[in-house]
Scaffold this motif. Structure first.
Motif, PDB file in Angstrom:
ATOM      1  N   UNK A 141      31.454 -38.408   9.922  1.00 42.57           N
ATOM      2  CA  UNK A 141      32.007 -39.437  10.807  1.00 42.57           C
ATOM      3  C   UNK A 141      33.178 -40.165  10.147  1.00 42.57           C
ATOM      4  N   UNK A 142      33.540 -39.724   8.921  1.00 40.22           N
ATOM      5  CA  UNK A 142      34.695 -40.302   8.251  1.00 40.22           C
ATOM      6  C   UNK A 142      34.395 -41.490   7.370  1.00 40.22           C
ATOM      7  N   UNK A 143      33.127 -41.752   7.100  1.00 41.64           N
ATOM      8  CA  UNK A 143      32.758 -42.874   6.241  1.00 41.64           C
ATOM      9  C   UNK A 143      33.126 -42.525   4.801  1.00 41.64           C
ATOM     10  N   UNK A 144      34.078 -43.254   4.238  1.00 39.20           N
ATOM     11  CA  UNK A 144      34.564 -42.949   2.891  1.00 39.20           C
ATOM     12  C   UNK A 144      33.839 -43.729   1.806  1.00 39.20           C
ATOM     13  N   UNK A 145      32.881 -44.542   2.182  1.00 40.97           N
ATOM     14  CA  UNK A 145      32.096 -45.279   1.199  1.00 40.97           C
ATOM     15  C   UNK A 145      31.141 -44.312   0.494  1.00 40.97           C
ATOM     16  N   UNK A 146      30.510 -44.728  -0.589  1.00 46.49           N
ATOM     17  CA  UNK A 146      29.554 -43.850  -1.282  1.00 46.49           C
ATOM     18  C   UNK A 146      28.234 -43.756  -0.510  1.00 46.49           C
ATOM     19  N   UNK A 147      28.276 -43.083   0.639  1.00 42.59           N
ATOM     20  CA  UNK A 147      27.108 -43.038   1.519  1.00 42.59           C
ATOM     21  C   UNK A 147      25.921 -42.330   0.865  1.00 42.59           C
ATOM     22  N   UNK A 176       8.002 -60.628   3.980  1.00 47.96           N
ATOM     23  CA  UNK A 176       8.190 -59.181   3.838  1.00 47.96           C
ATOM     24  C   UNK A 176       9.602 -58.740   4.189  1.00 47.96           C
ATOM     25  N   UNK A 177      10.211 -59.385   5.148  1.00 48.18           N
ATOM     26  CA  UNK A 177      11.539 -58.975   5.602  1.00 48.18           C
ATOM     27  C   UNK A 177      12.632 -59.230   4.568  1.00 48.18           C
ATOM     28  N   UNK A 178      12.311 -59.943   3.486  1.00 47.38           N
ATOM     29  CA  UNK A 178      13.293 -60.213   2.436  1.00 47.38           C
ATOM     30  C   UNK A 178      13.857 -58.922   1.868  1.00 47.38           C
ATOM     31  N   UNK A 179      13.048 -57.867   1.814  1.00 53.09           N
ATOM     32  CA  UNK A 179      13.514 -56.599   1.255  1.00 53.09           C
ATOM     33  C   UNK A 179      14.697 -56.046   2.058  1.00 53.09           C
ATOM     34  N   UNK A 180      14.766 -56.363   3.324  1.00 59.33           N
ATOM     35  CA  UNK A 180      15.904 -55.887   4.127  1.00 59.33           C
ATOM     36  C   UNK A 180      17.187 -56.577   3.686  1.00 59.33           C
ATOM     37  N   UNK A 181      17.105 -57.856   3.336  1.00 59.16           N
ATOM     38  CA  UNK A 181      18.290 -58.559   2.834  1.00 59.16           C
ATOM     39  C   UNK A 181      18.678 -57.998   1.466  1.00 59.16           C
ATOM     40  N   UNK A 182      17.672 -57.642   0.655  1.00 52.49           N
ATOM     41  CA  UNK A 182      17.959 -56.989  -0.629  1.00 52.49           C
ATOM     42  C   UNK A 182      18.716 -55.684  -0.373  1.00 52.49           C
ATOM     43  N   UNK A 183      18.307 -54.932   0.638  1.00 50.74           N
ATOM     44  CA  UNK A 183      18.991 -53.681   0.990  1.00 50.74           C
ATOM     45  C   UNK A 183      20.434 -53.951   1.402  1.00 50.74           C
ATOM     46  N   UNK A 184      20.648 -54.985   2.198  1.00 49.34           N
ATOM     47  CA  UNK A 184      22.012 -55.345   2.614  1.00 49.34           C
ATOM     48  C   UNK A 184      22.860 -55.664   1.386  1.00 49.34           C
ATOM     49  N   UNK A 185      22.324 -56.488   0.492  1.00 53.12           N
ATOM     50  CA  UNK A 185      23.056 -56.867  -0.720  1.00 53.12           C
ATOM     51  C   UNK A 185      23.381 -55.639  -1.567  1.00 53.12           C
ATOM     52  N   UNK A 186      22.426 -54.747  -1.697  1.00 58.89           N
ATOM     53  CA  UNK A 186      22.627 -53.522  -2.471  1.00 58.89           C
ATOM     54  C   UNK A 186      23.726 -52.657  -1.852  1.00 58.89           C
ATOM     55  N   UNK A 187      23.691 -52.494  -0.559  1.00 55.94           N
ATOM     56  CA  UNK A 187      24.692 -51.661   0.108  1.00 55.94           C
ATOM     57  C   UNK A 187      26.070 -52.307   0.039  1.00 55.94           C
ATOM     58  N   UNK A 188      26.114 -53.615   0.182  1.00 58.67           N
ATOM     59  CA  UNK A 188      27.407 -54.317   0.051  1.00 58.67           C
ATOM     60  C   UNK A 188      27.987 -54.102  -1.351  1.00 58.67           C
ATOM     61  N   UNK A 189      27.135 -54.158  -2.374  1.00 60.31           N
ATOM     62  CA  UNK A 189      27.599 -53.959  -3.756  1.00 60.31           C
ATOM     63  C   UNK A 189      28.124 -52.535  -3.942  1.00 60.31           C
ATOM     64  N   UNK A 190      27.419 -51.553  -3.403  1.00 60.62           N
ATOM     65  CA  UNK A 190      27.857 -50.169  -3.529  1.00 60.62           C
ATOM     66  C   UNK A 190      29.121 -49.897  -2.732  1.00 60.62           C
ATOM     67  N   UNK A 191      29.204 -50.503  -1.547  1.00 59.38           N
ATOM     68  CA  UNK A 191      30.358 -50.280  -0.681  1.00 59.38           C
ATOM     69  C   UNK A 191      31.578 -51.091  -1.125  1.00 59.38           C
ATOM     70  N   UNK A 192      31.340 -52.151  -1.884  1.00 56.61           N
ATOM     71  CA  UNK A 192      32.454 -53.000  -2.303  1.00 56.61           C
ATOM     72  C   UNK A 192      32.997 -53.866  -1.196  1.00 56.61           C
ATOM     73  N   UNK A 193      32.167 -54.104  -0.184  1.00 53.99           N
ATOM     74  CA  UNK A 193      32.598 -54.929   0.956  1.00 53.99           C
ATOM     75  C   UNK A 193      31.381 -55.488   1.660  1.00 53.99           C
TER      76      UNK A 193
END
Length: 197
Positions: A141-147, A176-193
């Motif tokens: 789909x053209x996603x250039x991030x480190x998917x 329990x839902x805190x882990x989803x925010x951890x996932x968001x933070x992790x993906x933002x760090x990997x994506x750089x945005x």
């Protein structure tokens, strides 16, 4: 989901197999992976152990078929969310939620854990193929991030959450839902945005 009791009624091999997989899913959700045996599934649908051996070959064959069935359901949910995101109808957070929800709802973490602990890793192949397909779909789909890295981290978090998320969150005194925010933070760090909302 109600289990279809087949009893002595003559049914097609496909109907018998589908009923067995439905019963196996229910056992997984209610009683855990250890309860998914040929005998317990046969009892639930009114068939014999020998009948299920005919369809699946062994308990490992049943578990592999269950993993395939769950992988298809999980993949459909995640791929649907990815497609909606691509069309601008969903956010990346919706994709994260879809992954966590699919793994939790289907009992995938417990099944994956059970398969790994019993060293039947070949039964994990349907799950591995699903993850590979999701990564390829996002790249196509053209996603250039480190998917690949994003998917790795997200999948492992979603599996862990579906397996012991409630207990670990309670031990940390967090919702329990805190882990989803951890996932968001992790993906933002990997994506750089920052993820788009």
């Amino acid at each position: 989901m109600s289990i279809k009791l087949l009893g002595r009624k003559r049914v097609s091999p496909q109907e018998s197999r589908a009923a067995a997989l439905g019963a196996a899913r229910e056992l997984l959700k209610t009683d855990g992976a250890a309860a998914v045996t040929l005998q317990s599934v046969a009892k639930r649908i009114g068939r014999t152990h020998a009948n299920l051996l005919h369809h699946f070959g062994s308990a490992a064959g049943l578990q592999r078929a269950l993993a395939e069935d769950i992988a298809q359901t999980v993949a459909a949910s995640i791929e649907g969310a990815i497609e909606k995101r691509r069309l601008g109808q969903a956010t990346e957070r919706d994709v994260i939620d879809a992954m966590f929800d699919a793994f939790r709802r289907e009992g995938a973490g417990e099944l994956i854990g059970w398969i790994a602990l019993t060293r039947q890793r070949e039964a994990l192949e349907p799950v591995i193929q699903t993850i590979d397909r999701i990564v390829r779909l996002m790249k196509a789909a053209g996603d250039e991030r480190p998917v690949d890295r994003m998917t790795l981290g997200l999948t492992l978090l979603a599996i862990g959450d579906s397996l012991v998320g409630q207990e670990v969150a309670r031990a940390c005194a967090l919702p329990r839902e805190t882990v989803r925010q951890v996932a968001v933070t992790q993906i933002e760090a990997l994506a750089g945005e920052s993820l788009r909302d």
